[in-house]
Design an enzyme around this catalytic site. Structure first.
Site, PDB file in Angstrom:
ATOM      1  N   HIS A 124       0.812  -1.222   0.000  1.00 20.45           N
ATOM      2  CA  HIS A 124       0.000   0.000   0.000  1.00 20.45           C
ATOM      3  C   HIS A 124       0.841   1.267   0.000  1.00 20.45           C
ATOM      4  O   HIS A 124       0.339   2.337   0.323  1.00 20.45           O
ATOM      5  CB  HIS A 124      -0.962  -0.006   1.199  1.00 20.45           C
ATOM      6  CG  HIS A 124      -2.004  -1.088   1.117  1.00 20.45           C
ATOM      7  ND1 HIS A 124      -2.739  -1.519   2.190  1.00 20.45           N
ATOM      8  CD2 HIS A 124      -2.430  -1.822   0.061  1.00 20.45           C
ATOM      9  CE1 HIS A 124      -3.570  -2.478   1.806  1.00 20.45           C
ATOM     10  NE2 HIS A 124      -3.390  -2.693   0.526  1.00 20.45           N
ATOM     11  N   CYS A 132       4.121  12.767  -7.790  1.00 23.42           N
ATOM     12  CA  CYS A 132       3.571  13.919  -8.504  1.00 23.42           C
ATOM     13  C   CYS A 132       2.301  13.498  -9.244  1.00 23.42           C
ATOM     14  O   CYS A 132       2.295  12.475  -9.934  1.00 23.42           O
ATOM     15  CB  CYS A 132       4.607  14.471  -9.477  1.00 23.42           C
ATOM     16  SG  CYS A 132       3.935  15.806 -10.472  1.00 23.42           S
ATOM     17  N   CYS A 155       7.639  19.706 -12.416  1.00 25.84           N
ATOM     18  CA  CYS A 155       6.565  20.175 -13.314  1.00 25.84           C
ATOM     19  C   CYS A 155       5.558  21.093 -12.642  1.00 25.84           C
ATOM     20  O   CYS A 155       4.649  21.596 -13.285  1.00 25.84           O
ATOM     21  CB  CYS A 155       5.867  18.974 -13.969  1.00 25.84           C
ATOM     22  SG  CYS A 155       4.717  18.143 -12.849  1.00 25.84           S
ATOM     23  N   THR A 193      -3.453  -8.490  10.860  1.00 24.76           N
ATOM     24  CA  THR A 193      -4.336  -7.877   9.867  1.00 24.76           C
ATOM     25  C   THR A 193      -5.747  -8.419  10.038  1.00 24.76           C
ATOM     26  O   THR A 193      -5.923  -9.616  10.303  1.00 24.76           O
ATOM     27  CB  THR A 193      -3.819  -8.090   8.418  1.00 24.76           C
ATOM     28  OG1 THR A 193      -4.776  -7.549   7.493  1.00 24.76           O
ATOM     29  CG2 THR A 193      -3.544  -9.542   8.078  1.00 24.76           C
ATOM     30  N   SER A 194      -6.750  -7.531   9.877  1.00 22.20           N
ATOM     31  CA  SER A 194      -8.138  -7.954  10.084  1.00 22.20           C
ATOM     32  C   SER A 194      -8.667  -8.745   8.901  1.00 22.20           C
ATOM     33  O   SER A 194      -9.725  -9.364   8.996  1.00 22.20           O
ATOM     34  CB  SER A 194      -9.021  -6.719  10.315  1.00 22.20           C
ATOM     35  OG  SER A 194      -8.934  -5.858   9.203  1.00 22.20           O
TER      36      SER A 194
HETATM   37  C1  BJW Z   1      -2.999  -7.090  16.571  1.00 19.51           C
HETATM   38  C2  BJW Z   1      -2.385  -6.318  17.575  1.00 19.51           C
HETATM   39  C3  BJW Z   1      -1.198  -6.836  18.157  1.00 19.51           C
HETATM   40  C4  BJW Z   1      -4.150  -5.256  16.857  1.00 19.51           C
HETATM   41  N1  BJW Z   1      -0.723  -8.028  17.740  1.00 19.51           N
HETATM   42  N2  BJW Z   1      -2.515  -8.263  16.198  1.00 19.51           N
HETATM   43  C5  BJW Z   1     -13.134  -7.543  -3.577  1.00 19.51           C
HETATM   44  C6  BJW Z   1     -14.306  -7.596  -2.843  1.00 19.51           C
HETATM   45  C7  BJW Z   1     -14.813  -6.456  -2.208  1.00 19.51           C
HETATM   46  C8  BJW Z   1     -14.150  -5.246  -2.305  1.00 19.51           C
HETATM   47  C9  BJW Z   1     -12.989  -5.179  -3.032  1.00 19.51           C
HETATM   48  C10 BJW Z   1     -12.493  -6.308  -3.659  1.00 19.51           C
HETATM   49  N3  BJW Z   1     -11.331  -5.961  -4.281  1.00 19.51           N
HETATM   50  C11 BJW Z   1     -11.092  -4.671  -4.055  1.00 19.51           C
HETATM   51  C12 BJW Z   1     -12.090  -4.157  -3.302  1.00 19.51           C
HETATM   52  C13 BJW Z   1     -12.208  -2.757  -2.842  1.00 19.51           C
HETATM   53  C14 BJW Z   1     -11.303  -2.417  -1.700  1.00 19.51           C
HETATM   54  C15 BJW Z   1     -11.621  -3.304  -0.491  1.00 19.51           C
HETATM   55  O1  BJW Z   1     -10.966  -4.264  -0.187  1.00 19.51           O
HETATM   56  N4  BJW Z   1     -12.648  -2.933   0.261  1.00 19.51           N
HETATM   57  C16 BJW Z   1     -13.053  -3.690   1.469  1.00 19.51           C
HETATM   58  C17 BJW Z   1     -13.055  -2.755   2.681  1.00 19.51           C
HETATM   59  C18 BJW Z   1     -14.345  -4.369   1.199  1.00 19.51           C
HETATM   60  N5  BJW Z   1      -9.895  -2.575  -2.091  1.00 19.51           N
HETATM   61  C19 BJW Z   1      -9.279  -1.642  -2.779  1.00 19.51           C
HETATM   62  O2  BJW Z   1      -9.851  -0.614  -3.125  1.00 19.51           O
HETATM   63  C20 BJW Z   1      -7.823  -1.901  -3.135  1.00 19.51           C
HETATM   64  N6  BJW Z   1      -7.652  -1.710  -4.520  1.00 19.51           N
HETATM   65  C21 BJW Z   1      -7.941  -2.670  -5.429  1.00 19.51           C
HETATM   66  O3  BJW Z   1      -8.157  -3.812  -5.117  1.00 19.51           O
HETATM   67  O4  BJW Z   1      -7.936  -2.222  -6.722  1.00 19.51           O
HETATM   68  C22 BJW Z   1      -8.671  -2.950  -7.686  1.00 19.51           C
HETATM   69  C23 BJW Z   1     -10.177  -2.741  -7.447  1.00 19.51           C
HETATM   70  C24 BJW Z   1     -10.655  -1.501  -7.102  1.00 19.51           C
HETATM   71  C25 BJW Z   1     -12.025  -1.334  -6.844  1.00 19.51           C
HETATM   72  C26 BJW Z   1     -12.911  -2.423  -6.930  1.00 19.51           C
HETATM   73  C27 BJW Z   1     -12.402  -3.682  -7.275  1.00 19.51           C
HETATM   74  C28 BJW Z   1     -11.017  -3.836  -7.551  1.00 19.51           C
HETATM   75  C29 BJW Z   1      -6.924  -0.873  -2.425  1.00 19.51           C
HETATM   76  C30 BJW Z   1      -6.958  -0.991  -0.945  1.00 19.51           C
HETATM   77  C31 BJW Z   1      -6.134   0.144  -0.321  1.00 19.51           C
HETATM   78  C32 BJW Z   1      -6.219   0.145   1.191  1.00 19.51           C
HETATM   79  N7  BJW Z   1      -5.697   1.368   1.681  1.00 19.51           N
HETATM   80  C33 BJW Z   1      -5.534   1.532   3.112  1.00 19.51           C
HETATM   81  C34 BJW Z   1      -4.950   2.949   3.352  1.00 19.51           C
HETATM   82  C35 BJW Z   1      -3.471   2.951   2.926  1.00 19.51           C
HETATM   83  C36 BJW Z   1      -2.827   4.233   3.136  1.00 19.51           C
HETATM   84  C37 BJW Z   1      -2.835   4.706   4.559  1.00 19.51           C
HETATM   85  O5  BJW Z   1      -2.433   3.974   5.501  1.00 19.51           O
HETATM   86  O6  BJW Z   1      -3.257   5.813   4.746  1.00 19.51           O
HETATM   87  O7  BJW Z   1      -4.643   0.533   3.641  1.00 19.51           O
HETATM   88  S1  BJW Z   1      -7.018   1.256   4.059  1.00 19.51           S
HETATM   89  C38 BJW Z   1      -6.255   0.474   5.428  1.00 19.51           C
HETATM   90  O8  BJW Z   1      -6.692  -0.907   5.532  1.00 19.51           O
HETATM   91  C39 BJW Z   1      -4.761   0.439   5.083  1.00 19.51           C
HETATM   92  C40 BJW Z   1      -4.381  -0.930   5.574  1.00 19.51           C
HETATM   93  O9  BJW Z   1      -3.171  -1.337   4.960  1.00 19.51           O
HETATM   94  C41 BJW Z   1      -5.569  -1.757   5.209  1.00 19.51           C
HETATM   95  C42 BJW Z   1      -5.672  -3.069   5.944  1.00 19.51           C
HETATM   96  O10 BJW Z   1      -5.840  -2.866   7.312  1.00 19.51           O
HETATM   97  P1  BJW Z   1      -5.159  -3.865   8.349  1.00 19.51           P
HETATM   98  O11 BJW Z   1      -3.695  -3.775   8.249  1.00 19.51           O
HETATM   99  O12 BJW Z   1      -5.764  -5.202   8.224  1.00 19.51           O
HETATM  100  O13 BJW Z   1      -5.549  -3.165   9.736  1.00 19.51           O
HETATM  101  P2  BJW Z   1      -6.888  -3.314  10.623  1.00 19.51           P
HETATM  102  O14 BJW Z   1      -6.935  -2.138  11.512  1.00 19.51           O
HETATM  103  O15 BJW Z   1      -8.058  -3.574   9.788  1.00 19.51           O
HETATM  104  O16 BJW Z   1      -6.632  -4.620  11.488  1.00 19.51           O
HETATM  105  C43 BJW Z   1      -5.650  -4.665  12.512  1.00 19.51           C
HETATM  106  C44 BJW Z   1      -5.600  -6.082  13.059  1.00 19.51           C
HETATM  107  O17 BJW Z   1      -4.528  -6.179  13.964  1.00 19.51           O
HETATM  108  C45 BJW Z   1      -6.875  -6.507  13.815  1.00 19.51           C
HETATM  109  O18 BJW Z   1      -7.276  -7.776  13.331  1.00 19.51           O
HETATM  110  C46 BJW Z   1      -6.418  -6.591  15.280  1.00 19.51           C
HETATM  111  O19 BJW Z   1      -7.057  -7.652  15.989  1.00 19.51           O
HETATM  112  C47 BJW Z   1      -4.945  -6.895  15.114  1.00 19.51           C
HETATM  113  N8  BJW Z   1      -4.076  -6.424  16.221  1.00 19.51           N
HETATM  114  N9  BJW Z   1      -3.106  -5.211  17.801  1.00 19.51           N
HETATM  115  C48 BJW Z   1      -1.384  -8.728  16.825  1.00 19.51           C
HETATM  116  N10 BJW Z   1      -0.537  -6.169  19.162  1.00 19.51           N
HETATM  117 ZN    ZN Z   2       5.775  16.513 -11.562  1.00 15.38          ZN
END
Ligand code: BJW
Ligand code: ZN
Length: 244
Positions: A124, A132, A155, A193-194
């Site tokens: 990500h 840019c 640019c 990751t969730s």
């Molecule tokens: C611990 C702990 C400890 C806590 N020890 N554990 C198929 C089906 C449905 C939807 C889609 C699909 N394909 C694509 C989509 C759309 C979308 C998506 O997935 N939406 C869902 C919400 C349904 N995906 C996208 O848009 C992606 N693009 C894509 O696939 O392009 C093609 C496409 C586009 C559109 C339609 C179809 C295809 C891009 C996703 C980009 C995500 N961006 C973010 C922001 C990044 C920048 C930033 O940080 O500002 O990424 S969102 C946010 O969530 C961030 C993270 O990387 C990401 C995942 O979160 P993560 O890491 O899992 O964190 P949490 O908070 O959710 O979980 C934390 C976990 O830790 C928990 O389980 C706790 O229990 C645990 N924990 N303490 C161990 N000490």
């Molecule tokens: Zn530029």
């Protein structure tokens, strides 16, 4: 009972880990939680406090780039003061001892690199890179904070964070290298990751389909826990060092 399950999980994972020739690891926000980086979902998560559609979509950036930059500047300020935790360091140590090791992270905080991990795939993007919106040039920018509405030196177009927002494609080269590791590994660990955001959410299941053993380490069960070979409920900063 729960403690017994954790102990057995750690023992099983240790056996698989030190026999493995190629390990792939997928990390999420949970691995950095013990460093003080807020997660996205759940108690205290960023998306409880802020709306993702206002801050982490290309539409939000077109509508109000100043607001989006404020959000990323706030995170830069916070994360610049934080350090890797024992979970990050344990992964770096495992990498030193295993023939092939690929660390796929959804995190943009750069803490794996700070901990000494080397073969890192950032799905990500990275908080410390800017891109840019005109010429697409990507540059490192460590300024904290970045001046309001930063412009490209080449640019003059608006710069944006080099991260992947909802609705945006992941870089195909980055994604391919992640899939290569998933296809070739004999053990995959899915940590903190969730499993809500695609395509990362499906990577553990894909590794399992390809014949790898898959182990999850998470504070709580996820929708995938029962599908994996091993699921350990606990803090990654406490569990991972016990594997060494
Ligand atoms: C611990 C702990 C400890 C806590 N020890 N554990 C198929 C089906 C449905 C939807 C889609 C699909 N394909 C694509 C989509 C759309 C979308 C998506 O997935 N939406 C869902 C919400 C349904 N995906 C996208 O848009 C992606 N693009 C894509 O696939 O392009 C093609 C496409 C586009 C559109 C339609 C179809 C295809 C891009 C996703 C980009 C995500 N961006 C973010 C922001 C990044 C920048 C930033 O940080 O500002 O990424 S969102 C946010 O969530 C961030 C993270 O990387 C990401 C995942 O979160 P993560 O890491 O899992 O964190 P949490 O908070 O959710 O979980 C934390 C976990 O830790 C928990 O389980 C706790 O229990 C645990 N924990 N303490 C161990 N000490
Ligand atoms: Zn530029």
């Amino acid at each position: 009972m729960a403690e017994r399950k954790i102990e057995t999980g750690i023992k099983d994972l240790k056996e698989k880990l030190w026999r493995a020739k190629h390990i792939a690891v997928l990390t999420g926000a949970g691995i950095s939680a013990e460093s003080g980086v807020p997660t996205f979902r759940g108690e205290g998560g960023l998306w409880k406090q802020f709306r993702a559609v206002d801050l982490a979509t290309p539409e939000a950036f077109s509508r109000d780039p100043k607001l989006v930059w404020e959000f990323y500047n706030w995170r830069r300020e916070l994360i610049s003061t934080l350090s890797p935790n024992p979970g990050h360091f344990a992964l770096a140590e495992i990498e030193r001892r295993i023939p092939r090791f690929t660390l796929i992270t959804q995190n943009i905080d750069g803490l794996h690199k700070k901990a000494g991990s080397r073969n890192i795939i950032e799905l990500h993007g990275n908080l410390w890179l800017v891109r840019c919106t005109g010429c697409e040039t990507v540059r490192e920018d460590m300024r904290v904070p970045i001046p309001e509405l930063p412009m490209c030196e080449s640019c003059g177009s608006l710069l944006r964070p080099h991260v992947v927002w909802f609705g945006e494609m992941l870089d195909p080269l980055v994604l391919n290298s992640a899939y290569e590791a998933i296809a070739g590994c004999d053990l995959m660990m899915v940590i903190g990751t969730s499993g809500t955001v695609q395509p990362a959410a499906s990577m553990g299941v894909q590794a399992k389909r390809n014949g790898a053993a898959v182990a999850e380490i998470n504070l709580e069960p996820t929708p995938y826990s029962d599908l994996y070979n091993i699921s350990i409920c606990g803090k990654s900063g406490e569990i991972l060092p016990q594997l060494l």
